[in-house]
Design an enzyme around this catalytic site. Structure first.
Site, short mmCIF file in Angstrom:
data_model
loop_
_atom_site.label_atom_id
_atom_site.label_comp_id
_atom_site.label_asym_id
_atom_site.label_seq_id
_atom_site.Cartn_x
_atom_site.Cartn_y
_atom_site.Cartn_z
N ASN A 288 -6.30 -4.83 19.42
CA ASN A 288 -4.94 -5.38 19.59
C ASN A 288 -3.94 -4.53 18.83
O ASN A 288 -4.08 -4.30 17.63
CB ASN A 288 -4.93 -6.82 19.04
CG ASN A 288 -3.54 -7.42 19.04
OD1 ASN A 288 -2.70 -7.08 19.86
ND2 ASN A 288 -3.30 -8.32 18.09
N ARG B 213 0.80 -1.22 0.00
CA ARG B 213 0.00 0.00 0.00
C ARG B 213 0.84 1.28 0.00
O ARG B 213 0.32 2.36 -0.21
CB ARG B 213 -0.97 0.00 1.19
CG ARG B 213 -2.22 -0.82 0.92
CD ARG B 213 -3.10 -0.91 2.14
NE ARG B 213 -2.54 -1.83 3.14
CZ ARG B 213 -3.04 -1.98 4.36
NH1 ARG B 213 -4.07 -1.25 4.76
NH2 ARG B 213 -2.50 -2.83 5.20
C1 UD1 Z 1 -2.15 -7.63 13.10
C2 UD1 Z 1 -2.81 -8.44 14.20
C3 UD1 Z 1 -4.07 -7.70 14.68
C4 UD1 Z 1 -3.70 -6.31 15.12
C5 UD1 Z 1 -2.95 -5.57 14.04
C6 UD1 Z 1 -2.41 -4.27 14.58
C7 UD1 Z 1 -2.37 -10.80 13.73
C8 UD1 Z 1 -2.94 -12.06 13.20
N1 UD1 Z 1 -3.17 -9.75 13.71
O1 UD1 Z 1 -3.03 -7.61 12.01
O2 UD1 Z 1 -4.69 -8.40 15.74
O3 UD1 Z 1 -4.88 -5.61 15.50
O4 UD1 Z 1 -1.83 -6.33 13.57
O5 UD1 Z 1 -1.85 -3.49 13.57
O6 UD1 Z 1 -1.25 -10.78 14.17
N2 UD1 Z 1 4.31 -10.00 9.20
C9 UD1 Z 1 5.34 -10.86 8.92
N3 UD1 Z 1 5.07 -12.04 8.34
C10 UD1 Z 1 3.83 -12.47 8.03
C11 UD1 Z 1 2.76 -11.58 8.30
C12 UD1 Z 1 3.03 -10.37 8.89
O7 UD1 Z 1 6.50 -10.53 9.20
O8 UD1 Z 1 3.69 -13.57 7.50
C13 UD1 Z 1 4.59 -8.72 9.82
C14 UD1 Z 1 4.27 -7.52 8.96
O9 UD1 Z 1 5.41 -7.09 8.25
C15 UD1 Z 1 3.84 -6.47 9.99
C16 UD1 Z 1 3.26 -7.30 11.12
O10 UD1 Z 1 3.77 -8.60 10.98
O11 UD1 Z 1 4.97 -5.77 10.49
C17 UD1 Z 1 1.72 -7.31 11.11
O12 UD1 Z 1 1.25 -7.93 9.95
P1 UD1 Z 1 -0.09 -7.48 9.22
O13 UD1 Z 1 -0.36 -8.43 8.12
O14 UD1 Z 1 -0.04 -6.04 8.92
O15 UD1 Z 1 -1.16 -7.78 10.39
P2 UD1 Z 1 -2.61 -7.17 10.50
O16 UD1 Z 1 -3.54 -7.86 9.59
O17 UD1 Z 1 -2.54 -5.68 10.45
CA CA Z 2 -0.97 -4.04 9.73
#
Ligand code: UD1
Ligand code: CA
Length: 444
Positions: A170, A18
């Site tokens: 969260n 994004r």
């Molecule tokens: C996540 C949380 C959600 C919270 C929100 C806050 C989970 C399942 N959900 O959702 O409860 O309210 O953040 O912003 O955790 N990342 C990885 N590898 C992956 C997936 C993600 O490193 O496979 C990292 C991303 O780079 C990022 C972070 O983890 O820094 C969060 O990932 P993102 O997919 O943005 O989670 P949300 O759906 O926003």
């Molecule tokens: Ca996020």
């Protein structure tokens, strides 16, 4: 901080599509420092025994950018936040301290909040940082039982309509006892709306296994994530507000703080006044009692006690100003040392120069430091007076107490205490105007 060892895991494997950018999301800057740098700095303040950043495949530029502060591991496939923790846990092995999980795209998290998270683990095994969201859409929700104990976290996409009404959201930031985290992560599955391994599931798993879970609430601004450039500017705004507030509390006067912009590393002593519309770039240090008047742009400059800068001054990298110096309007200075008491009050370009103390550089003085190939130095001694509109062609030295006549082009060194005049001699032609007018009128 705590007698227990701390390990911090920073999740940064996300693609950040994004942002619509060639640059990886976490390398976009806030106050001049990449987001991930802010998160790592905050993590470092905890003096962790281990600091591990989880990157996606091919994120070598991020790995390079953080190499001096954090170890990095790679999550090969983006299978969810619980999966992302796994390569870091593999490095930690049987680590027995406290593990804190941060997101690289949540750069405004504060040290004090992380300390509260660590404290929360005195009485619990897993702690979550929640916050009251004005609009919780998209966030996971903290589901509490009737005694207000944390039961589980439900992701937005998996929530019932009833759960969607919860606005305790969260932040994504967790603290967990290192001993149990691998056991919890192992049990996470991907049977959910997104088909991902959710880190958030560890809360329910911990409860089921008889561990204690809890949460603290943080401030919504602090846990704001950055997903696009509009949110990047929101984060920049919050960060700038923090810096402004901190400087004012530390003794800096700003009549219009919101018009002043800092770099993350700006250093300002007390009793400094900063006028409206001043912008700082990297590596600026300002000593006490300095006055920065409105509309200045200052980068890579040191400014000594009680000096006055501006309005409308531009100080560029390598500017070193001693005490009681006066730099006035429309003056640009680059890579120049200026000793105490010197004045450059108006309309000058001074580059690659060394200027002694108590010198007076007249309006319109230009150092010609560049011939299109190389840069050359201009040296101006103590007590020198440079008359207005002079051009100093470097390399050139003006000796102590010398005087350069206004409008001079100086191409040779000037000995100390000498007067240098480098301009065509003035002549007068008496009665010339009458002859001139007669000639012109004949031409009509
Ligand atoms: C996540 C949380 C959600 C919270 C929100 C806050 C989970 C399942 N959900 O959702 O409860 O309210 O953040 O912003 O955790 N990342 C990885 N590898 C992956 C997936 C993600 O490193 O496979 C990292 C991303 O780079 C990022 C972070 O983890 O820094 C969060 O990932 P993102 O997919 O943005 O989670 P949300 O759906 O926003
Ligand atoms: Ca996020």
């Amino acid at each position: 901080v705590s007698k227990t060892d701390i390990a911090v895991i920073v999740l940064a494997a996300g693609k950040g599509t994004r942002m619509k950018s060639e640059l990886p999301k976490v390398l976009h800057s806030i106050a001049g420092k990449p987001m991930i740098g802010h998160v790592i700095d905050t993590a470092m303040n905890l003096k962790p025994k281990h600091l591990i950043t989880v990157l996606g495949p091919n994120m070598t530029d991020v790995a390079r950018a953080i190499a001096h502060t954090s170890q990095s591991v790679v999550q090969n496939e983006r299978l969810g936040t619980a999966d992302a923790v796994k390569p870091a846990l593999a490095v930690l092995g049987k680590f027995d301290g406290i593990i804190i999980i941060l997101y690289a795209d949540t750069p405004l998290i504060k040290h004090e909040t992380l300390i509260s998270m660590v404290r929360k683990l005195d009485k619990t095994d897993v702690a979550v940082l929640g916050f009251m969201a004005k609009d919780a859409t998209g966030y996971g929700r903290l589901v509490l039982d009737k005694n207000n104990n944390l039961k589980k976290i439900i992701e937005c996409k998996d929530a019932t309509n009833e759960e969607k009404k919860i606005n305790l959201a969260n932040s994504g930031i967790f603290a967990c006892k290192g001993k149990i985290l691998p056991k919890l992560i192992k049990q996470v599955d991907n049977k959910n709306a997104k088909g991902e391994y959710y880190l958030t599931d560890i809360v329910a798993i911990a409860s089921k296994d008889g561990y204690k879970t809890g949460y603290i609430t943080g401030d919504e601004q602090e846990v704001q994530g950055v997903n696009d450039r509009a949110q990047l500017s929101d984060a920049e705004y919050i960060y700038q507000q923090r810096m402004r507030y901190k400087f004012m509390v530390d003794g800096v006067t700003m009549p219009d703080p919101e018009s002043v912009y800092f770099w993350y590393d700006t250093k300002i002593a007390k009793d400094v006044t900063i006028g409206q519309n001043v912008v700082f770039g990297e590596e600026v240090e300002i000593e006490s009692n300095v006055e920065i008047r409105p509309f200045c742009h200052i980068v890579g400059a040191k400014i000594g006690k009680s000096s006055i800068i501006g309005p409308f001054a531009r100080l560029r990298p390598g500017t070193n100003i001693a005490a009681n110096v006066r730099i006035g309007n429309y003056v640009e200075i680059k890579k120049t040392d200026i000793k105490a008491g010197t004045k450059i009050p108006h309309l000058s370009y001074i580059g690659d120069a060394k200027i002694g103390k108590d010198a007076n550089i007249g309006a319109g003085t230009i150092t010609c430091n560049y011939d299109g190939f190389s840069k050359y130095v201009t040296e101006i001694g103590d007590g020198v007076f440079i008359g207005s509109n002079s051009v100093l062609v470097a390399p050139v030295k003006i000796g102590t107490d010398a005087f350069v006549a206004a409008g001079s082009t100086i191409t040779k060194n000037v000995p100390k205490e000498a007067l240098a005049i480098g301009r065509a001699k003035q002549t007068e032609k008496l009665g010339w105007i009458k002859i001139f007018r007669k000639r012109k009128s004949k031409m009509k």
